[in-house]
Design a protein around this motif. Structure first.
Motif, PDB file in Angstrom:
ATOM      1  N   LYS A  50     119.602  62.962  55.264  1.00  0.00           N
ATOM      2  CA  LYS A  50     120.983  63.435  55.341  1.00  0.00           C
ATOM      3  C   LYS A  50     121.212  64.231  56.617  1.00  0.00           C
ATOM      4  O   LYS A  50     122.243  64.090  57.282  1.00  0.00           O
ATOM      5  CB  LYS A  50     121.294  64.295  54.115  1.00  0.00           C
ATOM      6  N   GLU A  51     120.218  65.045  56.996  1.00  0.00           N
ATOM      7  CA  GLU A  51     120.329  65.896  58.177  1.00  0.00           C
ATOM      8  C   GLU A  51     120.468  65.080  59.448  1.00  0.00           C
ATOM      9  O   GLU A  51     121.294  65.387  60.318  1.00  0.00           O
ATOM     10  CB  GLU A  51     119.104  66.809  58.261  1.00  0.00           C
ATOM     11  N   ILE A  52     119.665  64.031  59.587  1.00  0.00           N
ATOM     12  CA  ILE A  52     119.673  63.251  60.834  1.00  0.00           C
ATOM     13  C   ILE A  52     120.646  62.072  60.790  1.00  0.00           C
ATOM     14  O   ILE A  52     120.843  61.368  61.787  1.00  0.00           O
ATOM     15  CB  ILE A  52     118.257  62.745  61.191  1.00  0.00           C
ATOM     16  N   GLY A  53     121.227  61.821  59.606  1.00  0.00           N
ATOM     17  CA  GLY A  53     122.182  60.714  59.478  1.00  0.00           C
ATOM     18  C   GLY A  53     121.522  59.363  59.639  1.00  0.00           C
ATOM     19  O   GLY A  53     122.123  58.428  60.191  1.00  0.00           O
ATOM     20  N   TYR A  54     120.308  59.236  59.152  1.00  0.00           N
ATOM     21  CA  TYR A  54     119.557  57.987  59.321  1.00  0.00           C
ATOM     22  C   TYR A  54     120.146  56.868  58.474  1.00  0.00           C
ATOM     23  O   TYR A  54     120.431  57.037  57.288  1.00  0.00           O
ATOM     24  CB  TYR A  54     118.091  58.198  58.936  1.00  0.00           C
ATOM     25  N   SER A  63     110.091  54.131  52.276  1.00  0.00           N
ATOM     26  CA  SER A  63     110.848  52.968  51.833  1.00  0.00           C
ATOM     27  C   SER A  63     111.193  53.051  50.354  1.00  0.00           C
ATOM     28  O   SER A  63     112.319  52.751  49.937  1.00  0.00           O
ATOM     29  CB  SER A  63     110.047  51.686  52.109  1.00  0.00           C
ATOM     30  N   PHE A  64     110.215  53.493  49.550  1.00  0.00           N
ATOM     31  CA  PHE A  64     110.475  53.620  48.113  1.00  0.00           C
ATOM     32  C   PHE A  64     111.593  54.618  47.845  1.00  0.00           C
ATOM     33  O   PHE A  64     112.485  54.380  47.025  1.00  0.00           O
ATOM     34  CB  PHE A  64     109.202  54.056  47.381  1.00  0.00           C
ATOM     35  N   VAL A  65     111.584  55.727  48.535  1.00  0.00           N
ATOM     36  CA  VAL A  65     112.611  56.750  48.327  1.00  0.00           C
ATOM     37  C   VAL A  65     113.976  56.240  48.795  1.00  0.00           C
ATOM     38  O   VAL A  65     114.992  56.437  48.121  1.00  0.00           O
ATOM     39  CB  VAL A  65     112.237  58.061  49.053  1.00  0.00           C
ATOM     40  N   LEU A  66     114.006  55.555  49.942  1.00  0.00           N
ATOM     41  CA  LEU A  66     115.262  55.010  50.460  1.00  0.00           C
ATOM     42  C   LEU A  66     115.884  54.003  49.501  1.00  0.00           C
ATOM     43  O   LEU A  66     117.109  53.865  49.430  1.00  0.00           O
ATOM     44  CB  LEU A  66     115.030  54.337  51.821  1.00  0.00           C
ATOM     45  N   ILE A  90     112.467  64.173  51.739  1.00  0.00           N
ATOM     46  CA  ILE A  90     112.915  62.974  52.455  1.00  0.00           C
ATOM     47  C   ILE A  90     114.427  62.865  52.426  1.00  0.00           C
ATOM     48  O   ILE A  90     115.073  62.618  53.456  1.00  0.00           O
ATOM     49  CB  ILE A  90     112.263  61.714  51.842  1.00  0.00           C
ATOM     50  N   GLU A  91     115.025  63.038  51.249  1.00  0.00           N
ATOM     51  CA  GLU A  91     116.473  62.904  51.121  1.00  0.00           C
ATOM     52  C   GLU A  91     117.227  63.921  51.977  1.00  0.00           C
ATOM     53  O   GLU A  91     118.250  63.598  52.591  1.00  0.00           O
ATOM     54  CB  GLU A  91     116.877  63.031  49.644  1.00  0.00           C
TER      55      GLU A  91
END
Length: 337
Positions: A47-51, A22-25, A42-43
């Motif tokens: 990006k890979e999964i398109g979350y 959550s902090f990174v998002l 995380i980033e």
């Protein structure tokens, strides 16, 4: 249909805690001393999964939804739509989404809208109130919800209010018609709390000249054709009238239609509108209007709310009432023709 990943699913796949994710998002990885390696991991995976993070989940983990709820009297009214447009541009630049809802100037609808926005955990409110909503606003204040009240306000509530000088504007509009030779001046207005000061300014000027008032106060819920018919009946029932002060530009447009249909002497009546309109400068005759400083009102509303929402700053925004002056824009409609 493939099930959408939750924040818990993504955290489990990355083998990090939900809090770390959550902090990174929310762009707080470095602030929370999360290693650069973990942030990059995380980033890259996001990006890979398109979350796309769920905003409700985000608000639960951070306490912030990055949304602002704005309640207008009627989104069809050019004043409200222009104010909302300026506010939205500034809010977006500050990282907030503006949710605009119309109360249609109805108490129950305003209560429902405020509850809906509060349930969605908006970070702050911008409210154009209606009579009877005082208790709800007082409850928001008790909950320490950042809030700006605009257009009209309740003096007994210690809120942050942004207004224009409605009374002085109406006084000046009526005075201008008087100075141009009109003596039987009507006021056509709405049965709304926000119109009280405009009626007051009109009435105060006529009282200062020992002239009679002629007030038509229409129910807000009338449609355009009903407004035209009511105005037509009022004018023909008061044959000595020679000028009209319209307290909103929507009423002015209905009044112009009524005057055009009646024709004859009615087409020569003096007119001043509260609120300017793009059409007023191109109509013949041009319509004299009381202009509100839309950009200044809007930017003051959102900038003060953003200060309230900025928990990182040390500034405390104290409740106050800011009143902007209005400007009389003189065109041909307020002169004898």
């Amino acid at each position: 249909m493939k099930k959408k990943r939750s924040i818990y699913d993504v955290a489990n796949e990355l083998q990090v805690s939900v809090t770390t994710l959550s902090f990174v998002l929310n762009g707080k990885g470095q602030e929370k001393r999360i290693s650069k390696e973990v942030i990059n991991k995380i980033e890259a995976y996001i990006k890979e999964i398109g979350y796309q993070p769920n905003h409700l989940g985000r608000s639960l983990s951070t306490g912030k939804s990055k949304t602002i709820g704005m309640i207008v009297g009627d989104i069809n009214n050019p004043f409200f739509s222009e104010v909302a447009s300026v506010i939205e541009k500034i809010a977006v630049k500050a990282g907030y989404t503006l949710i605009v809802a119309s109360s249609n100037n109805e108490l129950n609808q305003m209560k429902s809208v405020i509850k809906l926005l509060n349930d969605r955990n908006v970070d702050g409110f911008i409210i154009s109130p209606v009579a009877g909503i005082e208790e709800v606003i007082a409850d928001l204040k008790k909950d320490e919800k950042p809030m700006i009240i605009y257009n009209c306000y309740f003096p007994e509530l210690n809120t942050f209010n942004i207004l224009v000088d409605n009374k002085q504007g109406a006084f000046e509009a009526t005075s201008h018609l008087y100075d141009n030779g009109f003596r039987n001046i009507a006021c056509i207005t709405l049965d709304l709390y926000s119109q009280v000061d405009r009626i007051g300014g009109y009435s105060d000027f006529l009282a200062s000249k020992n002239l009679d008032t002629h007030i038509l106060q229409l129910p807000y819920e009338l449609n355009y054709e009903e407004i035209i018919n009511k105005i037509s009946h009022f004018l023909t029932s008061n044959e000595n009238l020679d000028a009209v002060f319209f307290s909103t530009n929507f009423l002015t447009l209905g009044g112009l239609k009524a005057l055009s249909k009646l024709g004859g002497k009615y087409a020569q009546m003096g007119i001043v509108s509260f609120d300017d309109h793009l059409l007023y400068d191109v109509l013949n005759p041009g319509i004299t209007a009381i202009k509100q400083p839309i950009t200044e009102i809007s930017s003051t509303i959102i900038n003060n709310l953003l200060e309230m929402l900025d928990v990182s700053g040390n500034k405390v925004t104290e409740p106050q009432t800011i009143i902007f002056p209005v400007e009389l824009i003189v065109r041909q409609s307020s002169f004898k023709r």
